[in-house]
Design a protein around this motif. Sequence first.
Motif, PDB file in Angstrom:
ATOM      1  N   GLN A 278      -0.499   6.605  -6.735  1.00 10.04           N
ATOM      2  CA  GLN A 278      -1.915   6.315  -6.878  1.00 10.04           C
ATOM      3  C   GLN A 278      -2.686   7.046  -5.779  1.00 10.04           C
ATOM      4  OE1 GLN A 278      -1.943   1.977  -6.482  1.00 10.04           O
ATOM      5  NE2 GLN A 278      -2.656   1.844  -8.585  1.00 10.04           N
TER       6      GLN A 278
ATOM      7  N   TYR B  22       0.828  -1.183   0.000  1.00 10.08           N
ATOM      8  CA  TYR B  22       0.000   0.000   0.000  1.00 10.08           C
ATOM      9  C   TYR B  22       0.876   1.252   0.000  1.00 10.08           C
ATOM     10  CZ  TYR B  22      -3.014   3.709   1.644  1.00 10.08           C
ATOM     11  OH  TYR B  22      -3.671   4.903   1.771  1.00 10.08           O
TER      12      TYR B  22
ATOM     13  N   ARG C 188      -8.434  -0.188  -3.225  1.00 13.39           N
ATOM     14  CA  ARG C 188      -9.216  -1.068  -4.099  1.00 13.39           C
ATOM     15  C   ARG C 188      -8.338  -2.210  -4.616  1.00 13.39           C
ATOM     16  NH1 ARG C 188     -10.122   1.869  -8.515  1.00 13.39           N
ATOM     17  NH2 ARG C 188      -8.971   0.549  -9.902  1.00 13.39           N
ATOM     18  N   GLU C 189      -7.094  -1.886  -4.982  1.00 16.24           N
ATOM     19  CA  GLU C 189      -6.178  -2.920  -5.477  1.00 16.24           C
ATOM     20  C   GLU C 189      -5.862  -3.944  -4.388  1.00 16.24           C
ATOM     21  OE1 GLU C 189      -1.844  -3.134  -7.670  1.00 16.24           O
ATOM     22  OE2 GLU C 189      -3.033  -1.303  -7.859  1.00 16.24           O
TER      23      GLU C 189
ATOM     24  N   LYS D 237      -7.627   5.718  -2.530  1.00 10.92           N
ATOM     25  CA  LYS D 237      -8.800   4.876  -2.828  1.00 10.92           C
ATOM     26  C   LYS D 237      -8.471   3.820  -3.876  1.00 10.92           C
ATOM     27  CE  LYS D 237     -10.832   7.749  -6.391  1.00 10.92           C
ATOM     28  NZ  LYS D 237     -12.015   8.284  -6.975  1.00 10.92           N
ATOM     29  N   ASP D 238      -7.629   4.167  -4.864  1.00  7.25           N
ATOM     30  CA  ASP D 238      -7.248   3.198  -5.891  1.00  7.25           C
ATOM     31  C   ASP D 238      -6.327   2.132  -5.324  1.00  7.25           C
ATOM     32  OD1 ASP D 238      -8.764   4.636  -7.749  1.00  7.25           O
ATOM     33  OD2 ASP D 238      -7.053   5.888  -8.302  1.00  7.25           O
ATOM     34  N   ALA D 239      -5.411   2.537  -4.442  1.00  3.47           N
ATOM     35  CA  ALA D 239      -4.512   1.569  -3.815  1.00  3.47           C
ATOM     36  C   ALA D 239      -5.288   0.618  -2.898  1.00  3.47           C
ATOM     37  CB  ALA D 239      -3.422   2.294  -3.033  1.00  3.47           C
TER      38      ALA D 239
END
Length: 119
Positions: free
Chosen positions: A14, A1, A21-22, A17-19
């Motif tokens: 990133q 993260y 989600r990943e 929120k995108d990290a």
Amino acid sequence: YSAMVTPRCYRPNQLAKDALREVFLKRGAEIDAELAGLFIKELGIYPPGAFVKIANGDTAVVLRRGRNGTNPRVKSLIGPRGAPLPFLVEHDTSQAGFEIREMVPRNVELKLDLRQLWS
């Protein structure tokens, strides 16, 4: 993260929120499922240090998780017109008028003492 949200010489950072989600999507495959679940639950969907736009138009930084993972405590840094605020104001995003509208990239250099944020 941490690596995902930190810019590298070969790619930009990133959004948190995108990290997150990943991490969620890779749980059970590349990332331990139990650890991923605990990590996301602890941080909430707006982790500390993330920049957000709130309902009053300010850009704020997330300080800490609130009562639940969707309503953190924030401090406004930039006013609705894009100018840095002369003093930082803390808000509870569960209160009307201060709800988080979106997570935004940090696109401005701020000169501030970090003790103003986490005092």
